[in-house]
Design a protein around this motif. Structure first.
Motif, PDB file in Angstrom:
ATOM      1  N   TYR A 157       0.831  -1.211   0.000  1.00 32.69           N
ATOM      2  CA  TYR A 157       0.000   0.000   0.000  1.00 32.69           C
ATOM      3  C   TYR A 157       0.860   1.254   0.000  1.00 32.69           C
ATOM      4  CZ  TYR A 157      -3.367   3.498   1.551  1.00 32.69           C
ATOM      5  OH  TYR A 157      -4.129   4.623   1.651  1.00 32.69           O
ATOM      6  N   TYR A 158       1.973   1.223   0.751  1.00 34.63           N
ATOM      7  CA  TYR A 158       2.861   2.388   0.830  1.00 34.63           C
ATOM      8  C   TYR A 158       3.474   2.691  -0.535  1.00 34.63           C
ATOM      9  CZ  TYR A 158       7.060   5.107   1.824  1.00 34.63           C
ATOM     10  OH  TYR A 158       8.043   6.049   1.793  1.00 34.63           O
ATOM     11  N   PHE A 159       3.988   1.672  -1.197  1.00 31.74           N
ATOM     12  CA  PHE A 159       4.602   1.900  -2.509  1.00 31.74           C
ATOM     13  C   PHE A 159       3.577   2.360  -3.538  1.00 31.74           C
ATOM     14  CE2 PHE A 159       8.135  -0.705  -0.874  1.00 31.74           C
ATOM     15  CZ  PHE A 159       9.191   0.076  -1.290  1.00 31.74           C
ATOM     16  N   LYS A 160       2.377   1.864  -3.447  1.00 33.82           N
ATOM     17  CA  LYS A 160       1.343   2.292  -4.380  1.00 33.82           C
ATOM     18  C   LYS A 160       0.978   3.750  -4.156  1.00 33.82           C
ATOM     19  CE  LYS A 160      -3.260   1.055  -6.038  1.00 33.82           C
ATOM     20  NZ  LYS A 160      -4.407   0.126  -5.879  1.00 33.82           N
ATOM     21  N   LEU A 161       0.819   4.153  -2.886  1.00 30.69           N
ATOM     22  CA  LEU A 161       0.500   5.556  -2.563  1.00 30.69           C
ATOM     23  C   LEU A 161       1.645   6.475  -2.936  1.00 30.69           C
ATOM     24  CD1 LEU A 161      -1.515   7.483  -1.206  1.00 30.69           C
ATOM     25  CD2 LEU A 161      -0.394   6.992   0.976  1.00 30.69           C
ATOM     26  N   HIS A 162       2.878   6.071  -2.711  1.00 32.13           N
ATOM     27  CA  HIS A 162       4.039   6.896  -3.018  1.00 32.13           C
ATOM     28  C   HIS A 162       4.179   7.105  -4.524  1.00 32.13           C
ATOM     29  CE1 HIS A 162       7.859   8.779  -2.171  1.00 32.13           C
ATOM     30  NE2 HIS A 162       8.482   7.955  -3.022  1.00 32.13           N
ATOM     31  N   SER A 163       3.896   6.119  -5.300  1.00 30.75           N
ATOM     32  CA  SER A 163       3.992   6.265  -6.756  1.00 30.75           C
ATOM     33  C   SER A 163       2.937   7.236  -7.284  1.00 30.75           C
ATOM     34  CB  SER A 163       3.835   4.891  -7.410  1.00 30.75           C
ATOM     35  OG  SER A 163       2.567   4.348  -7.112  1.00 30.75           O
ATOM     36  N   ASN A 164       1.745   7.275  -6.695  1.00 27.29           N
ATOM     37  CA  ASN A 164       0.707   8.224  -7.124  1.00 27.29           C
ATOM     38  C   ASN A 164       1.124   9.664  -6.838  1.00 27.29           C
ATOM     39  OD1 ASN A 164      -0.923   6.190  -8.048  1.00 27.29           O
ATOM     40  ND2 ASN A 164      -2.045   5.967  -6.108  1.00 27.29           N
ATOM     41  N   ARG A 165       1.749   9.893  -5.678  1.00 29.39           N
ATOM     42  CA  ARG A 165       2.217  11.247  -5.332  1.00 29.39           C
ATOM     43  C   ARG A 165       3.304  11.718  -6.289  1.00 29.39           C
ATOM     44  NH1 ARG A 165       2.562  11.092   1.312  1.00 29.39           N
ATOM     45  NH2 ARG A 165       0.285  10.949   1.688  1.00 29.39           N
TER      46      ARG A 165
END
Length: 307
Positions: free
Chosen positions: A242-250
């Motif tokens: 979840y962290y990597f997915k959220l970070h890539s969107n930012r």
């Protein structure tokens, strides 16, 4: 004619007499089954007869080729063929033709036949030797606190039983040398302490051992800890995803994401050609106007350009 018939009757009588003589002279004393424990000595008796002419032991062991031990009374001589030193006469063969096998091993298992030639007739006796191997009995507690009884490398397989009633099913494992290992696990329900006795029944002798086992407390604790660690590992793995997915969107919002190249259609070509066409038309009008004006200026006097 009568003489020929008498000869036939005499011939038949002789044949019957010979058969009866052979039956009387050749006697089988018996075929016996004997057993000996590995490591011990085994003694096989031969029927003692008076006026013995010859004695022969014919041996067919389980491992290796056949061998013979012989004695001739007329020469007062003994001989052996392919027999190991562990097989020999126990006494003087002219007095007692008993055979002795020292340090019996599994390889000695087989058939032993004694043949005696005497004035009374021919006699022979056969033994089938079976070698017994007592199992090695061990009793211990497993990781869950259950008593485990093992009767290793016995021949034949040992029979395991428990003093306390158990529904355990023994497991057998055969080996290349003919021995068998038997394993039995005792499981007690509803008690914290298991004090029991294992009994191994075997033709070479019965054995028994006792032990007191306690259910392992660490086994339950380790199970709970393993379950919690597994659950935490799953949660951590999902959190990382979840962290990597959220970070890539930012990162995509902060930096301009690459745009796709505009498509080129025939309508665009038409729109690009129309301004050029309009420009050419205007140039042609201007050119025609200038030509008309120039033609008017070059006319002779008295003529005016047509309108």
């Amino acid at each position: 004619m009568k003489a020929g018939a008498d000869m036939k009757i005499a011939g038949k009588t002789v044949c019957v007499f010979v058969l009866l003589t052979i039956t009387k002279v050749t006697r089988t004393v018996g075929n016996n089954r004997v057993s000996a424990t590995v490591g011990n000595s085994s003694v096989l008796a031969c029927p003692p007869k008076s006026n013995i002419t010859m004695i022969t032991w014919k041996i067919s062991p389980r491992v290796g080729g056949p061998c013979t031990l012989g004695y001739r009374a007329d020469q007062n001589k003994t001989d052996r063929t392919n027999c190991s030193d562990s097989m020999n006469w126990k006494f003087r063969p002219d007095r007692n033709p008993t055979l002795e096998i020292q340090q019996v091993g599994i390889a000695h298992e087989g058939n032993y036949t004694c043949e005696v030639v005497a004035t009374e007739g021919n006699f022979h006796k056969t033994y089938h030797l079976t070698v017994l191997v007592p199992p090695r009995l061990t009793l211990y507690c497993d990781d869950h606190g259950n008593p485990v009884c093992e009767a290793a490398a016995g021949k034949p397989a040992a029979q395991i039983s428990w003093v306390l009633e158990s529904n355990s099913t023994p497991k057998e494992e055969g080996h290349d040398n003919g021995t068998v290992t038997v394993l039995s696990k005792f499981t007690a329900y509803g008690t914290n302490v298991t004090n029991t006795t294992c009994i191994a029944s075997h033709p070479a002798g019965n054995q028994s051992k006792s032990i007191a086992c306690r259910p392992s407390k660490n086994s339950g604790f380790i199970l709970h800890v393993s379950t919690i660690l597994c659950f935490l590992s799953i949660i951590t793995f999902m959190a990382v995803i979840y962290y990597f997915k959220l970070h890539s969107n930012r990162l995509c919002h902060k930096t301009k994401c690459p745009e796709t190249a505009p498509t080129h259609s025939p309508q665009d070509d038409t729109m690009e050609v129309e301004p050029y066409t309009t420009y050419v038309q205007k140039e042609n009008v201007i050119y025609n106007s200038v030509s008309d004006l120039t033609a008017g200026q070059n006319l002779p006097q008295g003529l005016s350009p047509a309108t």
